[in-house]
Motif scaffolding. Structure first.
Motif, PDB file in Angstrom:
ATOM      1  N   GLN A 113      18.451  20.147   4.998  1.00  0.00           N
ATOM      2  CA  GLN A 113      18.061  19.194   3.863  1.00  0.00           C
ATOM      3  C   GLN A 113      19.068  19.007   2.884  1.00  0.00           C
ATOM      4  N   ALA A 114      19.686  20.244   2.397  1.00  0.00           N
ATOM      5  CA  ALA A 114      20.922  20.286   1.506  1.00  0.00           C
ATOM      6  C   ALA A 114      22.107  19.597   2.090  1.00  0.00           C
ATOM      7  N   ASP A 115      22.311  19.905   3.390  1.00  0.00           N
ATOM      8  CA  ASP A 115      23.603  19.384   4.026  1.00  0.00           C
ATOM      9  C   ASP A 115      23.574  17.941   4.077  1.00  0.00           C
ATOM     10  N   PHE A 116      22.363  17.243   4.376  1.00  0.00           N
ATOM     11  CA  PHE A 116      22.066  16.000   4.501  1.00  0.00           C
ATOM     12  C   PHE A 116      22.283  15.264   3.036  1.00  0.00           C
ATOM     13  N   GLU A 117      21.781  15.873   1.980  1.00  0.00           N
ATOM     14  CA  GLU A 117      22.176  15.254   0.533  1.00  0.00           C
ATOM     15  C   GLU A 117      23.518  15.417   0.030  1.00  0.00           C
ATOM     16  N   ALA A 118      24.326  16.530   0.565  1.00  0.00           N
ATOM     17  CA  ALA A 118      25.534  16.732   0.242  1.00  0.00           C
ATOM     18  C   ALA A 118      26.431  15.420   1.093  1.00  0.00           C
ATOM     19  N   ALA A 119      26.094  15.124   2.509  1.00  0.00           N
ATOM     20  CA  ALA A 119      26.608  14.091   3.047  1.00  0.00           C
ATOM     21  C   ALA A 119      26.444  13.131   2.423  1.00  0.00           C
ATOM     22  N   GLN A 120      25.251  12.601   1.754  1.00  0.00           N
ATOM     23  CA  GLN A 120      25.045  11.554   0.982  1.00  0.00           C
ATOM     24  C   GLN A 120      26.052  11.266  -0.275  1.00  0.00           C
ATOM     25  N   VAL A 121      26.158  12.394  -0.793  1.00  0.00           N
ATOM     26  CA  VAL A 121      27.088  12.459  -2.078  1.00  0.00           C
ATOM     27  C   VAL A 121      28.600  12.016  -1.577  1.00  0.00           C
ATOM     28  N   ALA A 122      28.730  12.639  -0.474  1.00  0.00           N
ATOM     29  CA  ALA A 122      30.433  12.369  -0.011  1.00  0.00           C
ATOM     30  C   ALA A 122      30.733  11.170   0.320  1.00  0.00           C
ATOM     31  N   VAL A 123      29.598  10.418   0.952  1.00  0.00           N
ATOM     32  CA  VAL A 123      29.582   8.860   1.086  1.00  0.00           C
ATOM     33  C   VAL A 123      29.741   7.997  -0.044  1.00  0.00           C
ATOM     34  N   ASP A 124      28.898   8.429  -1.129  1.00  0.00           N
ATOM     35  CA  ASP A 124      29.090   7.728  -2.300  1.00  0.00           C
ATOM     36  C   ASP A 124      30.472   7.935  -3.013  1.00  0.00           C
ATOM     37  N   GLN A 125      31.084   9.200  -2.845  1.00  0.00           N
ATOM     38  CA  GLN A 125      32.122   9.396  -3.397  1.00  0.00           C
ATOM     39  C   GLN A 125      33.730   8.618  -2.798  1.00  0.00           C
ATOM     40  N   ALA A 126      33.445   8.629  -1.551  1.00  0.00           N
ATOM     41  CA  ALA A 126      34.311   7.719  -0.610  1.00  0.00           C
ATOM     42  C   ALA A 126      34.430   6.269  -0.997  1.00  0.00           C
ATOM     43  N   ARG A 127      33.021   5.951  -1.123  1.00  0.00           N
ATOM     44  CA  ARG A 127      32.775   4.394  -1.684  1.00  0.00           C
ATOM     45  C   ARG A 127      33.542   4.156  -3.226  1.00  0.00           C
ATOM     46  N   LEU A 128      33.247   4.995  -3.896  1.00  0.00           N
ATOM     47  CA  LEU A 128      33.895   5.010  -5.207  1.00  0.00           C
ATOM     48  C   LEU A 128      35.097   4.967  -5.266  1.00  0.00           C
ATOM     49  N   ALA A 129      35.985   5.790  -4.356  1.00  0.00           N
ATOM     50  CA  ALA A 129      37.497   5.910  -4.318  1.00  0.00           C
ATOM     51  C   ALA A 129      37.798   4.619  -3.745  1.00  0.00           C
ATOM     52  N   ILE A 130      37.142   3.915  -2.934  1.00  0.00           N
ATOM     53  CA  ILE A 130      37.702   2.583  -2.383  1.00  0.00           C
ATOM     54  C   ILE A 130      37.597   1.514  -3.568  1.00  0.00           C
ATOM     55  N   SER A 131      36.419   1.612  -4.308  1.00  0.00           N
ATOM     56  CA  SER A 131      36.294   0.651  -5.322  1.00  0.00           C
ATOM     57  C   SER A 131      37.428   0.753  -6.410  1.00  0.00           C
ATOM     58  N   ARG A 132      37.995   1.929  -6.592  1.00  0.00           N
ATOM     59  CA  ARG A 132      39.001   2.168  -7.622  1.00  0.00           C
ATOM     60  C   ARG A 132      40.353   1.433  -7.176  1.00  0.00           C
ATOM     61  N   HIS A 133      40.405   1.083  -6.047  1.00  0.00           N
ATOM     62  CA  HIS A 133      41.386   0.243  -5.185  1.00  0.00           C
ATOM     63  C   HIS A 133      41.449  -1.136  -5.348  1.00  0.00           C
ATOM     64  N   GLN A 134      40.213  -1.448  -5.871  1.00  0.00           N
ATOM     65  CA  GLN A 134      39.730  -2.955  -6.061  1.00  0.00           C
ATOM     66  C   GLN A 134      39.649  -3.610  -7.424  1.00  0.00           C
ATOM     67  N   ILE A 135      40.601  -4.154  -7.913  1.00  0.00           N
ATOM     68  CA  ILE A 135      40.619  -4.603  -9.194  1.00  0.00           C
ATOM     69  C   ILE A 135      39.742  -5.895  -9.361  1.00  0.00           C
ATOM     70  N   ARG A 136      38.447  -5.757 -10.062  1.00  0.00           N
ATOM     71  CA  ARG A 136      37.817  -6.819 -10.211  1.00  0.00           C
ATOM     72  C   ARG A 136      37.467  -7.575 -11.296  1.00  0.00           C
ATOM     73  N   ALA A 137      36.992  -8.923 -11.717  1.00  0.00           N
ATOM     74  CA  ALA A 137      36.935  -9.498 -12.774  1.00  0.00           C
ATOM     75  C   ALA A 137      35.622  -8.756 -13.621  1.00  0.00           C
ATOM     76  N   PRO A 138      35.904  -8.388 -14.599  1.00  0.00           N
ATOM     77  CA  PRO A 138      34.682  -7.643 -15.526  1.00  0.00           C
ATOM     78  C   PRO A 138      33.645  -8.527 -15.877  1.00  0.00           C
ATOM     79  N   PHE A 139      34.004  -9.834 -16.079  1.00  0.00           N
ATOM     80  CA  PHE A 139      33.140 -10.966 -16.492  1.00  0.00           C
ATOM     81  C   PHE A 139      33.535 -12.355 -16.177  1.00  0.00           C
ATOM     82  N   SER A 140      32.854 -13.276 -16.105  1.00  0.00           N
ATOM     83  CA  SER A 140      33.207 -14.530 -15.493  1.00  0.00           C
ATOM     84  C   SER A 140      34.025 -15.185 -16.550  1.00  0.00           C
ATOM     85  N   GLY A 141      35.243 -16.034 -16.127  1.00  0.00           N
ATOM     86  CA  GLY A 141      36.121 -16.422 -17.095  1.00  0.00           C
ATOM     87  C   GLY A 141      37.259 -17.188 -16.565  1.00  0.00           C
TER      88      GLY A 141
END
Length: 327
Positions: A113-141
């Motif tokens: 169970q602990a290994d599974f939860e750690a793997a979930q965190v690793a996926v979230d961290q990888a997705r966060l790293a990808i989002s930091r390479h995507q500069i998006r509009a902070p609001f409509s304008g």
């Protein structure tokens, strides 16, 4: 009439006829417009640009991708993390089925169970790293000019572009201390504002006061006032100069010279002359302006108010009236 100072003499008092006047006032100021929302967009990580997905003056929605940086390594890291998540999930499911049959101890299930939860965190961290390479509009304008091109390497210190939400344009201006008493949060709907700008000649814009500062500027002796202008046609831009004309609708109140007002433990009052006798009238000061006070109380237009000599009066005493020669 006996001479003043003799036995039974009536005191002489300087009087004036009460006038009803409006407390309305107007004021002009120069202000600079700024957007309802405004931001400068920077990269989060230091990496090469692969795509620039906007043009100057383009309208974008909140979350739209503006610039894509090279994220191939991060994509691989995500794939690896997803594989690990799949494997740990499969192992955890098998252990949960086996523990009921006594084939594996509970400690092994807990470890899976602990290994599974750690793997979930690793996926979230990888997705966060990808989002930091995507500069998006902070609001409509609306986005501005950019100097960024594909292939260029940019980091957190490089400005990508600016973005403004221009549906509403705000203007701030200073109101002098003498007019501050007429402004409060309860009467902002009574304040009329007209704004004009040389950028749009011949046109006036209705503005609305939306905020008053909590304190006066001690150096300027003024209060900062904020108003907004609806900009549905998108003709106004942040940074434009505006001439603002403010009119405060007032009340029709009795106006008397400030020297007529007296005070005691009960509050403020004036002496009225009614039927030739002194009559004390308790009042509330609603406004002061250029040596005169606007009063709320039982005072009617055309009545007689004492402006000098009131210190010698008492309730019901007969008086001799002397009109102010300057009136």
């Amino acid at each position: 009439m006996p001479k003043q100072g003799g036995k039974g003499a009536s005191p002489k008092v300087l009087v004036e006829v009460v006038k009803l006047e409006s407390t309305a006032s107007s004021f002009g100021a120069v202000a600079t417009g700024w957007a309802d929302k405004s931001a400068e967009v920077f990269a989060i990580v230091d990496e090469k640009v692969t795509k620039v997905l906007f043009k100057p003056q383009q309208r974008v929605n909140k979350g739209d991708l503006l610039v894509q940086q090279d994220d191939r390594e991060e994509q691989l890291a995500l794939r690896l993390a997803e594989v690990q998540l799949k494997n740990t999930k499969s192992l955890l499911d098998r252990y949960k089925q086996a523990v009921g049959k006594g084939a594996v101890p509970q400690t092994q299930v807990d470890s899976a169970q602990a290994d599974f939860e750690a793997a979930q965190v690793a996926v979230d961290q990888a997705r966060l790293a990808i989002s930091r390479h995507q500069i998006r509009a902070p609001f409509s304008g609306v986005v501005g000019i950019t100097d960024i091109d594909p292939g260029q390497r940019i980091g957190p210190g490089v400005l990508i572009t600016g973005i403004d939400s221009r549906e509403i344009i705000y203007v701030d201006f200073d109101v002098p201390e003498a007019l501050v008493s007429q402004l409060n949060t309860s009467n902002m709907d009574q304040i009329q504002l007209i704004a004009s700008t040389p950028s749009v000649p011949g046109k006036q814009f209705q503005a609305r006061v939306v905020a008053l500062d909590s304190r006066l500027n001690a150096e300027k002796r003024s209060l900062r006032v904020r108003a907004n202008i609806n900009n549905p046609d998108d003709v106004l831009r942040p940074g434009m100069s505006f001439a603002v004309q403010m009119a405060v609708r007032g009340q029709i109140l009795a106006s008397v010279p400030e020297i007529a007002l007296q005070w005691d433990r009960e509050g403020s009052y004036v002496w009225m002359i009614r039927d030739g006798k002194a009559d004390r009238e308790n009042v509330r000061v609603a406004d002061r302006r250029q040596g005169r006070v606007f009063l709320e109380g039982n005072i009617k237009e055309g009545e007689i108010v004492v402006i000098e000599g009131g210190l010698r009066l008492s309730e019901g005493i007969a008086v001799e009236q002397v009109e102010d020669p300057l009136q």
